[in-house]
Design a protein around this motif. Structure first.
Motif, PDB file in Angstrom:
ATOM      1  N   ALA A   1      27.664  46.781  26.413  1.00  0.00           N
ATOM      2  CA  ALA A   1      27.293  45.909  27.527  1.00  0.00           C
ATOM      3  C   ALA A   1      27.624  44.451  27.253  1.00  0.00           C
ATOM      4  N   MET A   2      27.663  44.055  26.002  1.00  0.00           N
ATOM      5  CA  MET A   2      27.924  42.649  25.683  1.00  0.00           C
ATOM      6  C   MET A   2      29.341  42.213  26.042  1.00  0.00           C
ATOM      7  N   ILE A   3      30.242  43.149  26.340  1.00  0.00           N
ATOM      8  CA  ILE A   3      31.581  42.763  26.801  1.00  0.00           C
ATOM      9  C   ILE A   3      31.473  41.969  28.107  1.00  0.00           C
ATOM     10  N   GLU A   4      30.386  42.143  28.835  1.00  0.00           N
ATOM     11  CA  GLU A   4      30.195  41.478  30.127  1.00  0.00           C
ATOM     12  C   GLU A   4      29.666  40.052  30.000  1.00  0.00           C
ATOM     13  N   ALA A   5      29.225  39.674  28.815  1.00  0.00           N
ATOM     14  CA  ALA A   5      28.699  38.321  28.617  1.00  0.00           C
ATOM     15  C   ALA A   5      29.821  37.402  28.136  1.00  0.00           C
ATOM     16  N   PRO A   6      29.871  36.182  28.599  1.00  0.00           N
ATOM     17  CA  PRO A   6      28.927  35.568  29.522  1.00  0.00           C
ATOM     18  C   PRO A   6      29.176  36.022  30.958  1.00  0.00           C
ATOM     19  N   ILE A   7      28.130  35.972  31.736  1.00  0.00           N
ATOM     20  CA  ILE A   7      28.240  36.273  33.166  1.00  0.00           C
ATOM     21  C   ILE A   7      28.694  34.990  33.851  1.00  0.00           C
ATOM     22  N   ARG A   8      29.526  35.114  34.865  1.00  0.00           N
ATOM     23  CA  ARG A   8      30.223  33.944  35.402  1.00  0.00           C
ATOM     24  C   ARG A   8      29.766  33.519  36.790  1.00  0.00           C
ATOM     25  N   PHE A   9      29.722  32.205  36.940  1.00  0.00           N
ATOM     26  CA  PHE A   9      29.643  31.575  38.263  1.00  0.00           C
ATOM     27  C   PHE A   9      31.051  31.135  38.621  1.00  0.00           C
ATOM     28  N   TYR A  10      31.347  31.095  39.902  1.00  0.00           N
ATOM     29  CA  TYR A  10      32.677  30.701  40.378  1.00  0.00           C
ATOM     30  C   TYR A  10      32.493  29.619  41.439  1.00  0.00           C
ATOM     31  N   VAL A  11      33.036  28.429  41.177  1.00  0.00           N
ATOM     32  CA  VAL A  11      32.954  27.312  42.116  1.00  0.00           C
ATOM     33  C   VAL A  11      34.337  27.130  42.723  1.00  0.00           C
ATOM     34  N   THR A  12      34.434  27.295  44.042  1.00  0.00           N
ATOM     35  CA  THR A  12      35.727  27.212  44.721  1.00  0.00           C
ATOM     36  C   THR A  12      35.692  26.143  45.807  1.00  0.00           C
ATOM     37  N   GLU A  13      36.829  25.463  45.951  1.00  0.00           N
ATOM     38  CA  GLU A  13      36.964  24.452  46.991  1.00  0.00           C
ATOM     39  C   GLU A  13      37.509  25.093  48.263  1.00  0.00           C
ATOM     40  N   GLU A  14      36.892  24.751  49.381  1.00  0.00           N
ATOM     41  CA  GLU A  14      37.333  25.252  50.677  1.00  0.00           C
ATOM     42  C   GLU A  14      38.338  24.274  51.297  1.00  0.00           C
TER      43      GLU A  14
ATOM     44  N   PRO B   1      43.731  24.510  45.586  1.00  0.00           N
ATOM     45  CA  PRO B   1      42.335  24.091  45.702  1.00  0.00           C
ATOM     46  C   PRO B   1      41.644  24.112  44.334  1.00  0.00           C
ATOM     47  N   GLU B   2      40.678  23.224  44.178  1.00  0.00           N
ATOM     48  CA  GLU B   2      39.879  23.199  42.945  1.00  0.00           C
ATOM     49  C   GLU B   2      39.130  24.515  42.799  1.00  0.00           C
TER      50      GLU B   2
ATOM     51  N   VAL C   1      28.958  28.765  28.265  1.00  0.00           N
ATOM     52  CA  VAL C   1      29.654  29.376  27.134  1.00  0.00           C
ATOM     53  C   VAL C   1      31.165  29.227  27.279  1.00  0.00           C
ATOM     54  N   THR C   2      31.660  29.333  28.509  1.00  0.00           N
ATOM     55  CA  THR C   2      33.095  29.216  28.770  1.00  0.00           C
ATOM     56  C   THR C   2      33.308  28.488  30.093  1.00  0.00           C
ATOM     57  N   GLN C   3      34.503  27.915  30.231  1.00  0.00           N
ATOM     58  CA  GLN C   3      34.939  27.333  31.498  1.00  0.00           C
ATOM     59  C   GLN C   3      36.437  27.547  31.601  1.00  0.00           C
ATOM     60  N   ALA C   4      36.878  27.878  32.791  1.00  0.00           N
ATOM     61  CA  ALA C   4      38.315  28.059  32.998  1.00  0.00           C
ATOM     62  C   ALA C   4      38.651  27.812  34.456  1.00  0.00           C
ATOM     63  N   GLY C   5      39.839  27.317  34.674  1.00  0.00           N
ATOM     64  CA  GLY C   5      40.324  27.106  36.027  1.00  0.00           C
ATOM     65  C   GLY C   5      41.774  26.667  35.980  1.00  0.00           C
ATOM     66  N   PRO C   6      42.579  27.129  36.905  1.00  0.00           N
ATOM     67  CA  PRO C   6      44.011  26.842  36.875  1.00  0.00           C
ATOM     68  C   PRO C   6      44.421  25.525  37.523  1.00  0.00           C
ATOM     69  N   THR C   7      43.486  24.828  38.167  1.00  0.00           N
ATOM     70  CA  THR C   7      43.857  23.690  38.999  1.00  0.00           C
ATOM     71  C   THR C   7      44.540  22.578  38.209  1.00  0.00           C
ATOM     72  N   GLY C   8      43.962  22.167  37.100  1.00  0.00           N
ATOM     73  CA  GLY C   8      44.540  21.085  36.297  1.00  0.00           C
ATOM     74  C   GLY C   8      45.908  21.432  35.748  1.00  0.00           C
ATOM     75  N   ALA C   9      46.045  22.626  35.214  1.00  0.00           N
ATOM     76  CA  ALA C   9      47.344  23.050  34.678  1.00  0.00           C
ATOM     77  C   ALA C   9      48.385  23.153  35.788  1.00  0.00           C
ATOM     78  N   ALA C  10      47.970  23.629  36.951  1.00  0.00           N
ATOM     79  CA  ALA C  10      48.903  23.707  38.084  1.00  0.00           C
ATOM     80  C   ALA C  10      49.341  22.300  38.498  1.00  0.00           C
ATOM     81  N   ARG C  11      48.375  21.378  38.540  1.00  0.00           N
ATOM     82  CA  ARG C  11      48.687  19.988  38.900  1.00  0.00           C
ATOM     83  C   ARG C  11      49.721  19.408  37.936  1.00  0.00           C
TER      84      ARG C  11
END
Length: 156
Positions: free
Chosen positions: A96-109, A73-74, A56-66
């Motif tokens: 309760a719908m304020i919580e949707a979508p529920i998020r996964f977080y992929v982080t680079e080590e 880190p990605e 439903v959504t995607q966000a991440g600061p890596t590209g904008a920071a680059r």
């Protein structure tokens, strides 16, 4: 001028020292992998689709920071849900719908591997159980199972 330079360097070092791995915490699942960030993100998206959920959504600061000349880190937050669950959750609790979508977080080590983290749907929806009752708890349990299956498929 030397004080200004020292202050800027101290701020940069303080910011860099805050970058760390996701630690296990209440209500979260944290899965370290040997995959790269790109591979884990791709496998996550395939697993989401395979388990009949949608990105439903995607966000991440890596590209904008680059683009600003800053290297970090990605990382990507991926919001996941589907309309079937949305309609059912709304029937139990509009709030309760304020919580949707529920998020996964992929982080680079720092070693180039990636970690998959997420708050369990049961944990996310728990504050609304008083309003949504047993039906919302059951839905959250079903989502817990679905998110667990997605995480397992993505990290294998």
């Amino acid at each position: 001028m030397p004080r200004l330079i020292a202050a800027v360097l101290a701020a940069l070092l303080a910011t860099a020292s805050h970058a760390q791995s996701i630690a296990p915490r209440e209500g979260w699942v944290v899965i370290a992998t040997e995959k790269t960030h790109a591979d884990l993100l791709g496998d996550l998206k395939k697993a989401i689709k395979a388990h009949k959920m949608g990105v439903v959504t995607q966000a991440g600061p890596t590209g904008a920071a680059r683009n600003r000349g800053i290297t970090i880190p990605e990382n990507r937050v991926v919001g996941v849900f589907n309309n079937d669950f949305a309609v059912k959750v709304l029937a139990t609790s509009t709030a309760a719908m304020i919580e949707a979508p529920i998020r996964f977080y992929v982080t680079e080590e720092t070693d180039g591997t990636a970690t998959l983290s997420y708050k369990t749907p049961g944990y996310v929806f728990a504050p609304y159980y008083g309003e949504g009752g047993e039906t919302l708890e059951t839905l959250a349990g079903q989502l817990d199972e679905r998110f667990s299956a997605i995480a397992t498929a993505a990290t294998e």
